[in-house]
Design an enzyme around this catalytic site. Structure first.
Site, PDB file in Angstrom:
ATOM      1  N   GLY A   1       0.814  -1.208   0.000  1.00  0.00           N
ATOM      2  CA  GLY A   1       0.000   0.000   0.000  1.00  0.00           C
ATOM      3  C   GLY A   1       0.850   1.262   0.000  1.00  0.00           C
ATOM      4  O   GLY A   1       0.511   2.257  -0.648  1.00  0.00           O
ATOM      5  N   THR A   2       1.952   1.236   0.720  1.00  0.00           N
ATOM      6  CA  THR A   2       2.790   2.436   0.825  1.00  0.00           C
ATOM      7  C   THR A   2       3.306   2.845  -0.549  1.00  0.00           C
ATOM      8  O   THR A   2       3.234   4.020  -0.932  1.00  0.00           O
ATOM      9  CB  THR A   2       3.962   2.171   1.795  1.00  0.00           C
ATOM     10  OG1 THR A   2       3.412   1.803   3.064  1.00  0.00           O
ATOM     11  CG2 THR A   2       4.840   3.396   1.960  1.00  0.00           C
TER      12      THR A   2
ATOM     13  N   SER B   1      -3.856  -3.148  -0.529  1.00  0.00           N
ATOM     14  CA  SER B   1      -2.733  -3.898   0.045  1.00  0.00           C
ATOM     15  C   SER B   1      -3.188  -5.315   0.380  1.00  0.00           C
ATOM     16  O   SER B   1      -4.273  -5.510   0.932  1.00  0.00           O
ATOM     17  CB  SER B   1      -2.248  -3.188   1.316  1.00  0.00           C
ATOM     18  OG  SER B   1      -1.261  -3.948   1.953  1.00  0.00           O
ATOM     19  N   ALA B   2      -2.333  -6.300   0.069  1.00  0.00           N
ATOM     20  CA  ALA B   2      -2.742  -7.707   0.222  1.00  0.00           C
ATOM     21  C   ALA B   2      -2.912  -8.124   1.682  1.00  0.00           C
ATOM     22  O   ALA B   2      -3.818  -8.886   2.019  1.00  0.00           O
ATOM     23  CB  ALA B   2      -1.715  -8.616  -0.465  1.00  0.00           C
ATOM     24  N   HIS B   3      -2.010  -7.623   2.558  1.00  0.00           N
ATOM     25  CA  HIS B   3      -1.998  -8.232   3.896  1.00  0.00           C
ATOM     26  C   HIS B   3      -3.147  -7.790   4.788  1.00  0.00           C
ATOM     27  O   HIS B   3      -3.330  -8.332   5.881  1.00  0.00           O
ATOM     28  CB  HIS B   3      -0.637  -8.030   4.588  1.00  0.00           C
ATOM     29  CG  HIS B   3      -0.284  -6.633   4.990  1.00  0.00           C
ATOM     30  ND1 HIS B   3      -0.074  -6.292   6.296  1.00  0.00           N
ATOM     31  CD2 HIS B   3      -0.081  -5.508   4.278  1.00  0.00           C
ATOM     32  CE1 HIS B   3       0.258  -5.006   6.367  1.00  0.00           C
ATOM     33  NE2 HIS B   3       0.271  -4.511   5.143  1.00  0.00           N
TER      34      HIS B   3
ATOM     35  N   THR C   1      11.183  -7.644 -11.565  1.00  0.00           N
ATOM     36  CA  THR C   1      10.535  -8.952 -11.691  1.00  0.00           C
ATOM     37  C   THR C   1       9.447  -9.078 -10.629  1.00  0.00           C
ATOM     38  O   THR C   1       9.665  -8.771  -9.461  1.00  0.00           O
ATOM     39  CB  THR C   1      11.583 -10.080 -11.530  1.00  0.00           C
ATOM     40  OG1 THR C   1      12.566  -9.881 -12.532  1.00  0.00           O
ATOM     41  CG2 THR C   1      10.948 -11.454 -11.678  1.00  0.00           C
TER      42      THR C   1
ATOM     43  N   CYS D   1       4.058   2.862  15.840  1.00  0.00           N
ATOM     44  CA  CYS D   1       4.914   3.094  14.674  1.00  0.00           C
ATOM     45  C   CYS D   1       5.869   1.919  14.543  1.00  0.00           C
ATOM     46  O   CYS D   1       5.870   1.009  15.360  1.00  0.00           O
ATOM     47  CB  CYS D   1       5.634   4.422  14.764  1.00  0.00           C
ATOM     48  SG  CYS D   1       6.777   4.523  16.126  1.00  0.00           S
TER      49      CYS D   1
END
Ligand code: PLP
Length: 392
Positions: A84-85, A202-204, A240, A328
């Site tokens: 996401g970042t 984002s996947a996680h 890749t 953080c």
């Protein structure tokens, strides 16, 4: 053997841990783990023309379709990223002359656009649409290309932003709209993203692996890549592809697309049970953002007088894992800029409550037993720490 050991540890932890921190990272879905291991074991580079390469390409295409479906877009609009970042950075790095963001954006947006103007939010954390409109109308007097970046749902409070209204205002002024949809995907109706120019996923957060995400951008919108090189992802993001990660993302996306409505209904019942128990037991506790539309899985609970870090540690010692919304990367807890924006004190100094709230976030693997365990642990913690805070 290593994989088997890791799998057994995974199954064991699913059974024993009371993990209520799915907004930090969700528990990986078995389908995602399976896809990752299969694709990693197969090997192959999607850019190769031989058999292994073509097989890899077809895994990549499948995952792209699955992620596109999840947000109601076309596969060609999906650019896989490292998370996401990076996708947020892609949105911000398109040479905008002015950027407006909500005051409660994730650090990936806040620190990616240090000279952005912050649009204020209400006490419940919802973007002030009148302020957005007047800031935008002011900005359009002098600046050319303007970006508005507003998150779909907040990672700390779960508060959902009125994306359709933001989109209409943005369109009226000829600006572009980016939505950081990291916390909303799989939890909200993708139709809410209709007409949005750029989207971050984002996947996680949906039960896929960390370190992979996607930037969704229409083909007609020119994109300056952050990373140039081999020209992968239609020249929009070189390097890749992280195929095992992408395959895991695709598998999680497929499962989520099919199951999200049922999952959300089940999770909402559990989250509501938590909030009812807490407000019944502790009248001094406050559910932040409660007056707004919120994600069904998130509860941000303030306990006045007790530092968030102390609450998180006390719960952890009691076997329950939650976070202060504002943890953080160093593991330290800082005052929440989200809660500070919702409750600005006099002279711009945040009220103490900004450092006294924890985030409880549920997910696909959360059970009734987890919720009961949390309620019991939270009640013990509150009785002990609130009493100590009052005595001090
Ligand atoms: N945006 C939001 C709203 C998030 O909650 C997060 C992660 O916590 C990110 C962006 C960053 O995503 P990633 O961890 O994939 O880089």
């Amino acid at each position: 053997m290593v994989a088997l050991g890791a799998l057994l540890a995974y199954v064991r932890s699913m059974k024993t841990a009371c993990y209520l921190d799915h907004n930090a990272t969700s528990v990986i879905r078995p389908v995602a783990l399976d896809a990752m291991m299969t694709v990693a074991a197969e090997g192959g580079n999607p850019s190769s023309v031989h058999t292994a390469g073509r097989r890899s390409r077809s895994h990549l295409d499948d995952a792209r379709r699955a992620v596109a479906d999840l947000v109601g877009r076309r596969p060609k609009e999906v650019v896989f990223t490292s998370g996401g970042t990076e996708a947020d950075r892609l949105a911000l790095s398109q040479g905008w002359s002015r950027v407006l963001i909500s005051a409660v954006e994730h650090d990936a947006i806040r620190f990616g656009s240090s000279d952005a103007d912050h649009v204020p939010v209400s006490g419940d954390g919802v973007i002030d649409l009148d302020a957005l409109e007047s800031m935008l109308s002011e900005a359009t007097k002098s600046d050319g290309r303007i970006l508005i970046s507003v998150m779909w749902a907040n990672n700390e409070t779960g508060v959902v932003q009125p994306i359709a209204e933001v989109r209409d205002i943005t369109a009226r002024y000829g600006a572009r709209l980016h939505v950081d949809a990291v916390q909303g995907v799989g939890r909200l109706d993708p139709a809410q993203l209709d007409g949005v120019d750029m989207i971050t996923v984002s996947a996680h957060k949906i039960g896929g692996p960390p370190g992979v995400g996607a930037f969704i951008v229409p083909e007609g919108l020119p994109l300056v890549p952050l990373i140039t090189g081999g020209g992968q992802e239609l020249n929009r993001r070189s390097g890749t592809e992280n195929l095992p990660g992408i395959a895991g993302f695709g598998a999680a996306a497929t499962e989520v697309s099919a199951a999200w409505r049922d999952e959300v209904a089940r999770i909402q019942r559990l989250r509501d049970r938590i909030e009812l128990a807490i407000t019944d037991t502790a009248p001094e506790a406050e559910i932040m953002g409660r007056g707004a539309t919120r994600l069904a899985n998130t509860s941000n609970i303030a306990l006045p007088g007790v530092a968030a870090e102390t609450q998180v540690m006390a719960l952890d010692l009691d076997g329950v894992q939650v976070s202060a919304g504002s943890a953080c990367s160093s593991g330290k807890v800082k005052e929440s800029h989200v809660l500070a924006a919702m409750r600005p004190g006099p002279d711009g100094v945040a009220l103490p409550i900004a450092g006294q709230a924890i985030r409880v976030s549920l997910g696909w693997s959360t059970t009734d037993a987890d919720v009961e365990r949390f309620i019991a642990a939270w009640t013990r913690m509150r009785n002990r720490l609130s009493a100590a805070a009052n005595a001090a």
